[in-house]
Design a protein around this motif. Structure first.
Motif, PDB file in Angstrom:
ATOM      1  N   TYR A 237       1.285  -1.013   0.422  1.00 20.48           N
ATOM      2  CA  TYR A 237       0.224  -0.001   0.318  1.00 20.48           C
ATOM      3  C   TYR A 237       1.156   1.504   0.102  1.00 20.48           C
ATOM      4  O   TYR A 237       1.830   0.980   0.682  1.00 20.48           O
ATOM      5  CB  TYR A 237      -1.117  -0.457   1.166  1.00 20.48           C
ATOM      6  N   VAL A 238       0.307   2.330  -0.395  1.00 22.61           N
ATOM      7  CA  VAL A 238       1.064   4.009  -0.883  1.00 22.61           C
ATOM      8  C   VAL A 238       0.287   4.532   0.036  1.00 22.61           C
ATOM      9  O   VAL A 238      -0.933   4.823  -0.438  1.00 22.61           O
ATOM     10  CB  VAL A 238       1.893   3.704  -1.967  1.00 22.61           C
ATOM     11  N   ARG A 239       1.122   5.903   0.952  1.00 24.02           N
ATOM     12  CA  ARG A 239      -0.161   7.027   1.021  1.00 24.02           C
ATOM     13  C   ARG A 239       0.278   7.474  -0.046  1.00 24.02           C
ATOM     14  O   ARG A 239       0.827   7.576  -0.497  1.00 24.02           O
ATOM     15  CB  ARG A 239       0.902   6.959   2.518  1.00 24.02           C
ATOM     16  N   GLU A 240      -0.666   9.154   0.397  1.00 27.17           N
ATOM     17  CA  GLU A 240      -1.097   9.872  -0.619  1.00 27.17           C
ATOM     18  C   GLU A 240       0.423  10.239  -1.239  1.00 27.17           C
ATOM     19  O   GLU A 240       0.698  10.624  -2.360  1.00 27.17           O
ATOM     20  CB  GLU A 240      -1.382  10.871  -0.482  1.00 27.17           C
TER      21      GLU A 240
ATOM     22  N   THR B  50     -12.374   7.679 -12.556  1.00 27.99           N
ATOM     23  CA  THR B  50     -11.038   7.417 -13.515  1.00 27.99           C
ATOM     24  C   THR B  50     -10.119   7.011 -12.575  1.00 27.99           C
ATOM     25  O   THR B  50      -8.675   6.954 -13.180  1.00 27.99           O
ATOM     26  CB  THR B  50     -10.818   8.548 -14.369  1.00 27.99           C
ATOM     27  N   PHE B  51      -9.774   6.694 -11.425  1.00 31.84           N
ATOM     28  CA  PHE B  51      -8.638   6.488 -10.815  1.00 31.84           C
ATOM     29  C   PHE B  51      -8.748   6.208  -9.633  1.00 31.84           C
ATOM     30  O   PHE B  51      -9.373   5.914  -8.876  1.00 31.84           O
ATOM     31  CB  PHE B  51      -7.559   7.648 -10.302  1.00 31.84           C
ATOM     32  N   PRO B  52      -7.839   4.171  -9.346  1.00 36.15           N
ATOM     33  CA  PRO B  52      -8.764   3.538  -8.003  1.00 36.15           C
ATOM     34  C   PRO B  52      -9.255   4.650  -6.921  1.00 36.15           C
ATOM     35  O   PRO B  52      -8.296   5.638  -6.210  1.00 36.15           O
ATOM     36  CB  PRO B  52      -7.068   2.808  -7.817  1.00 36.15           C
ATOM     37  N   LYS B  53      -9.937   4.358  -6.303  1.00 39.47           N
ATOM     38  CA  LYS B  53     -10.512   4.570  -4.847  1.00 39.47           C
ATOM     39  C   LYS B  53      -9.063   4.463  -3.898  1.00 39.47           C
ATOM     40  O   LYS B  53      -9.032   2.757  -3.770  1.00 39.47           O
ATOM     41  CB  LYS B  53     -11.824   4.475  -4.189  1.00 39.47           C
ATOM     42  N   PRO B  54      -8.934   4.934  -2.089  1.00 36.10           N
ATOM     43  CA  PRO B  54      -7.916   4.639  -2.190  1.00 36.10           C
ATOM     44  C   PRO B  54      -8.909   3.466  -1.057  1.00 36.10           C
ATOM     45  O   PRO B  54     -10.226   3.324  -0.548  1.00 36.10           O
ATOM     46  CB  PRO B  54      -7.244   5.623  -1.378  1.00 36.10           C
TER      47      PRO B  54
ATOM     48  N   ALA C  81      -5.103   5.067   1.808  1.00 39.34           N
ATOM     49  CA  ALA C  81      -3.679   4.313   1.101  1.00 39.34           C
ATOM     50  C   ALA C  81      -4.670   3.578  -0.012  1.00 39.34           C
ATOM     51  O   ALA C  81      -5.208   2.748   0.316  1.00 39.34           O
ATOM     52  CB  ALA C  81      -3.018   3.207   2.357  1.00 39.34           C
ATOM     53  N   TRP C  82      -3.427   3.606  -0.788  1.00 37.13           N
ATOM     54  CA  TRP C  82      -3.801   2.856  -2.141  1.00 37.13           C
ATOM     55  C   TRP C  82      -3.294   1.441  -2.125  1.00 37.13           C
ATOM     56  O   TRP C  82      -2.012   0.973  -1.923  1.00 37.13           O
ATOM     57  CB  TRP C  82      -3.619   3.928  -3.751  1.00 37.13           C
ATOM     58  N   ASP C  83      -3.513   0.290  -3.154  1.00 35.75           N
ATOM     59  CA  ASP C  83      -3.230  -0.514  -3.290  1.00 35.75           C
ATOM     60  C   ASP C  83      -2.241  -0.743  -4.174  1.00 35.75           C
ATOM     61  O   ASP C  83      -2.761   0.196  -5.443  1.00 35.75           O
ATOM     62  CB  ASP C  83      -4.114  -1.859  -2.645  1.00 35.75           C
TER      63      ASP C  83
ATOM     64  N   VAL D 224      -2.955   0.737  -8.540  1.00 33.81           N
ATOM     65  CA  VAL D 224      -2.623   1.672  -9.399  1.00 33.81           C
ATOM     66  C   VAL D 224      -1.770   1.374 -10.482  1.00 33.81           C
ATOM     67  O   VAL D 224      -1.980   2.414 -11.627  1.00 33.81           O
ATOM     68  CB  VAL D 224      -1.513   2.386  -8.277  1.00 33.81           C
ATOM     69  N   ASN D 225      -0.748   0.345 -10.225  1.00 26.82           N
ATOM     70  CA  ASN D 225      -0.184  -0.060 -11.233  1.00 26.82           C
ATOM     71  C   ASN D 225      -1.203  -0.624 -12.767  1.00 26.82           C
ATOM     72  O   ASN D 225      -0.830  -0.594 -13.663  1.00 26.82           O
ATOM     73  CB  ASN D 225       1.154  -1.192 -10.897  1.00 26.82           C
ATOM     74  N   ARG D 226      -2.425  -1.253 -12.477  1.00 25.36           N
ATOM     75  CA  ARG D 226      -2.673  -1.638 -13.655  1.00 25.36           C
ATOM     76  C   ARG D 226      -3.679  -0.542 -13.825  1.00 25.36           C
ATOM     77  O   ARG D 226      -3.927  -0.572 -15.773  1.00 25.36           O
ATOM     78  CB  ARG D 226      -4.327  -2.741 -12.262  1.00 25.36           C
ATOM     79  N   TRP D 227      -3.787   0.803 -13.018  1.00 24.85           N
ATOM     80  CA  TRP D 227      -4.254   2.030 -14.141  1.00 24.85           C
ATOM     81  C   TRP D 227      -3.412   2.263 -14.683  1.00 24.85           C
ATOM     82  O   TRP D 227      -3.677   2.721 -15.957  1.00 24.85           O
ATOM     83  CB  TRP D 227      -4.973   2.930 -13.211  1.00 24.85           C
ATOM     84  N   LEU D 228      -2.286   2.501 -14.480  1.00 27.64           N
ATOM     85  CA  LEU D 228      -0.785   2.917 -15.216  1.00 27.64           C
ATOM     86  C   LEU D 228      -1.000   1.488 -16.712  1.00 27.64           C
ATOM     87  O   LEU D 228      -0.172   2.830 -18.059  1.00 27.64           O
ATOM     88  CB  LEU D 228       0.675   2.783 -14.739  1.00 27.64           C
TER      89      LEU D 228
END
Length: 82
Positions: A18-21, A43-47, A56-58, A62-66
């Motif tokens: 998990y990553v913080r903002e 349009t971006f994953p929810k934390p 925190a975001w998984d 985030v990598n799948r979104w990228l």
């Protein structure tokens, strides 16, 4: 008599990162306001909420979104991030 080996916890449970903002914004080409605008728009994953003031975001999300953004950008004539 054979005794089956029990898999270790690491083998049975996928470790999540998990990553913080602040960490997230260091990886992305946009600001705090744009991040939350994208989250609100879907349009971006929810934390994930770990507490009233702890989001925190998984990193896998985030990598799948990228990756999806890279694939979209690779399309004919399209060079924008979602």
């Amino acid at each position: 008599m054979d005794i089956e080996q029990t898999p270790s916890l690491g083998e049975t449970v996928k470790a999540a990162t998990y990553v913080r903002e602040a960490q997230l914004l260091a990886m992305l080409p946009f600001s705090h306001a744009t991040l939350w605008r994208k989250v609100k728009a879907g349009t971006f994953p929810k934390p994930l909420k770990f507490g009233p003031k702890l989001n925190a975001w998984d990193l896998d999300d985030v990598n799948r979104w990228l990756e999806a953004c890279k694939e979209a950008a690779a399309g004919p004539g399209n060079r924008t991030l979602a």
